[in-house]
Design a protein around this motif. Structure first.
Motif, PDB file in Angstrom:
ATOM      1  N   HIS A 125       0.838  -1.191   0.000  1.00  0.00           N
ATOM      2  CA  HIS A 125       0.000   0.000   0.000  1.00  0.00           C
ATOM      3  C   HIS A 125       0.881   1.251   0.000  1.00  0.00           C
ATOM      4  O   HIS A 125       1.778   1.397   0.841  1.00  0.00           O
ATOM      5  CB  HIS A 125      -0.910   0.006   1.223  1.00  0.00           C
ATOM      6  CG  HIS A 125      -2.057   0.955   1.113  1.00  0.00           C
ATOM      7  ND1 HIS A 125      -1.902   2.324   1.237  1.00  0.00           N
ATOM      8  CD2 HIS A 125      -3.376   0.747   0.876  1.00  0.00           C
ATOM      9  CE1 HIS A 125      -3.072   2.908   1.098  1.00  0.00           C
ATOM     10  NE2 HIS A 125      -3.983   1.979   0.874  1.00  0.00           N
ATOM     11  N   PRO A 126       0.643   2.173  -0.933  1.00  0.00           N
ATOM     12  CA  PRO A 126       1.539   3.337  -1.042  1.00  0.00           C
ATOM     13  C   PRO A 126       1.552   4.223   0.194  1.00  0.00           C
ATOM     14  O   PRO A 126       2.538   4.930   0.438  1.00  0.00           O
ATOM     15  CB  PRO A 126       0.990   4.088  -2.257  1.00  0.00           C
ATOM     16  CG  PRO A 126      -0.433   3.622  -2.405  1.00  0.00           C
ATOM     17  CD  PRO A 126      -0.431   2.197  -1.948  1.00  0.00           C
ATOM     18  N   ASP A 127       0.468   4.210   0.978  1.00  0.00           N
ATOM     19  CA  ASP A 127       0.424   5.044   2.172  1.00  0.00           C
ATOM     20  C   ASP A 127       1.064   4.379   3.381  1.00  0.00           C
ATOM     21  O   ASP A 127       1.226   5.018   4.428  1.00  0.00           O
ATOM     22  CB  ASP A 127      -1.027   5.400   2.510  1.00  0.00           C
ATOM     23  CG  ASP A 127      -1.680   6.246   1.438  1.00  0.00           C
ATOM     24  OD1 ASP A 127      -0.943   6.950   0.713  1.00  0.00           O
ATOM     25  OD2 ASP A 127      -2.921   6.189   1.310  1.00  0.00           O
ATOM     26  N   HIS A 128       1.393   3.095   3.260  1.00  0.00           N
ATOM     27  CA  HIS A 128       1.983   2.348   4.378  1.00  0.00           C
ATOM     28  C   HIS A 128       3.120   1.483   3.848  1.00  0.00           C
ATOM     29  O   HIS A 128       3.073   0.250   3.914  1.00  0.00           O
ATOM     30  CB  HIS A 128       0.922   1.471   5.051  1.00  0.00           C
ATOM     31  CG  HIS A 128      -0.293   2.224   5.478  1.00  0.00           C
ATOM     32  ND1 HIS A 128      -0.399   2.839   6.708  1.00  0.00           N
ATOM     33  CD2 HIS A 128      -1.465   2.486   4.817  1.00  0.00           C
ATOM     34  CE1 HIS A 128      -1.578   3.441   6.801  1.00  0.00           C
ATOM     35  NE2 HIS A 128      -2.242   3.244   5.674  1.00  0.00           N
ATOM     36  N   PRO A 129       4.156   2.106   3.278  1.00  0.00           N
ATOM     37  CA  PRO A 129       5.192   1.341   2.577  1.00  0.00           C
ATOM     38  C   PRO A 129       6.065   0.523   3.520  1.00  0.00           C
ATOM     39  O   PRO A 129       6.363   0.943   4.647  1.00  0.00           O
ATOM     40  CB  PRO A 129       6.007   2.427   1.877  1.00  0.00           C
ATOM     41  CG  PRO A 129       5.813   3.646   2.729  1.00  0.00           C
ATOM     42  CD  PRO A 129       4.404   3.555   3.246  1.00  0.00           C
ATOM     43  N   SER A 218       0.856  -0.194  10.776  1.00  0.00           N
ATOM     44  CA  SER A 218      -0.279   0.564  10.245  1.00  0.00           C
ATOM     45  C   SER A 218      -0.970  -0.164   9.101  1.00  0.00           C
ATOM     46  O   SER A 218      -2.087   0.205   8.711  1.00  0.00           O
ATOM     47  CB  SER A 218       0.187   1.949   9.775  1.00  0.00           C
ATOM     48  OG  SER A 218       1.191   1.843   8.762  1.00  0.00           O
ATOM     49  N   GLN A 219      -0.342  -1.205   8.559  1.00  0.00           N
ATOM     50  CA  GLN A 219      -0.998  -2.014   7.534  1.00  0.00           C
ATOM     51  C   GLN A 219      -2.057  -2.947   8.117  1.00  0.00           C
ATOM     52  O   GLN A 219      -2.958  -3.398   7.405  1.00  0.00           O
ATOM     53  CB  GLN A 219       0.030  -2.872   6.787  1.00  0.00           C
ATOM     54  CG  GLN A 219       0.892  -2.136   5.807  1.00  0.00           C
ATOM     55  CD  GLN A 219       1.645  -3.089   4.889  1.00  0.00           C
ATOM     56  OE1 GLN A 219       1.306  -4.262   4.769  1.00  0.00           O
ATOM     57  NE2 GLN A 219       2.672  -2.585   4.231  1.00  0.00           N
TER      58      GLN A 219
END
Length: 259
Positions: A125-129, A218-219
């Motif tokens: 996920h780009p917001d949780h790399p 956070s994922q």
């Protein structure tokens, strides 16, 4: 209690499975290396029969140059479940093994009992790399694997649970080639994995170390909101090697599987 070593020929790939314990079957899938070993499984062995296969090209298993993506490993593992004659084993996967376990449950969830995803890779996920493995030097890697770096250092040269240096380096070279084959298609994940997770029918526990630097905790809500029958366990004070840093994590996994 000692580990047993089982040997299978799975579609031409020499596959080694370590097993320990008595009780309902658990198939436990390791991540992108075998560096942390299998000793953690002793924490389940009083309640379960734990099977710990080495993926093709990893650990004691033979190389498999035909592999070109995760689907090849998923199919390999489904063949392995049949060879082991397991009836709806529970499925536990860590990191890359969590991604692997998720895809197995997506396509064949009815063949398994409960599912545990321990800091699973795969979503990208780009917001949780996740961490960029190519940018992490060998000296920094232990700090990405465990919040308590001394725990990770046990598995590196000079550590109490590390084999001789030549053996360690040969294993990393072999497993690096095997990992490269798996990542050929889409890297460390699949762009549509998030769309598929709703197909997982299994009761699922998502476990994450709160201090994980390899794959951020956070994922975890992203997985939980997509898998219908799922719950989260966020463990404070530990990193990517949550089971090795805190044995209570293994106990919690066992309680979930037994409940």
């Amino acid at each position: 209690m000692d580990f047993e070593t089982l040997n299978y020929d799975i579609e031409g790939v020499a596959t080694v499975v370590h097993a320990i314990g008595n009780g309902p079957a658990v198939l436990a899938l390791h991540g992108a290396a075998t560096i942390e070993g299998i000793e953690w499984a002793r924490g389940l062995a009083d309640r379960f029969r734990v099977y710990l296969p080495h993926h093709p090209g990893f650990g004691d298993s033979g190389e498999a140059p035909h592999v070109t993506g995760m689907q090849d490993i998923v199919v390999h593992n489904l063949h392995l479940v049949s060879a082991l004659r397991l009836d709806r084993p529970h499925l536990v996967g860590h990191s890359m093994g969590g991604w692997m376990a998720a895809e197995m449950a997506i396509v064949a969830g009815e063949r398994f009992g409960k599912l545990v995803l321990n800091a699973p890779a795969g979503l990208n996920h780009p917001d949780h790399p996740g961490a960029d493995l190519s940018a992490i030097g060998p000296e920094a890697l232990p700090g990405y694997l465990a919040h308590d770096v001394d725990v990770a250092l046990r598995y590196f040269p000079g550590g109490a649970e590390c084999p001789p240096l030549e053996t360690f380096l040969a294993a990393r070279d072999k497993e690096g080639r095997a990992l490269g084959n798996i990542l050929k298609a889409h890297g460390m994940g699949h762009p549509n994995l998030g769309r598929w997770l709703s197909r997982i029918p299994n009761p699922t526990l998502i476990v994450w170390g709160e201090e994980d630097r390899m794959l951020p905790a956070s994922q975890a809500p992203l997985w939980q909101e997509r898998i219908p029958d799922s719950r989260m366990l966020i463990v404070p004070g530990v990193g990517h090697f949550a089971m090795q840093e805190d044995p209570a994590v293994v106990t919690a996994i066992g309680d979930f599987l037994a409940g």
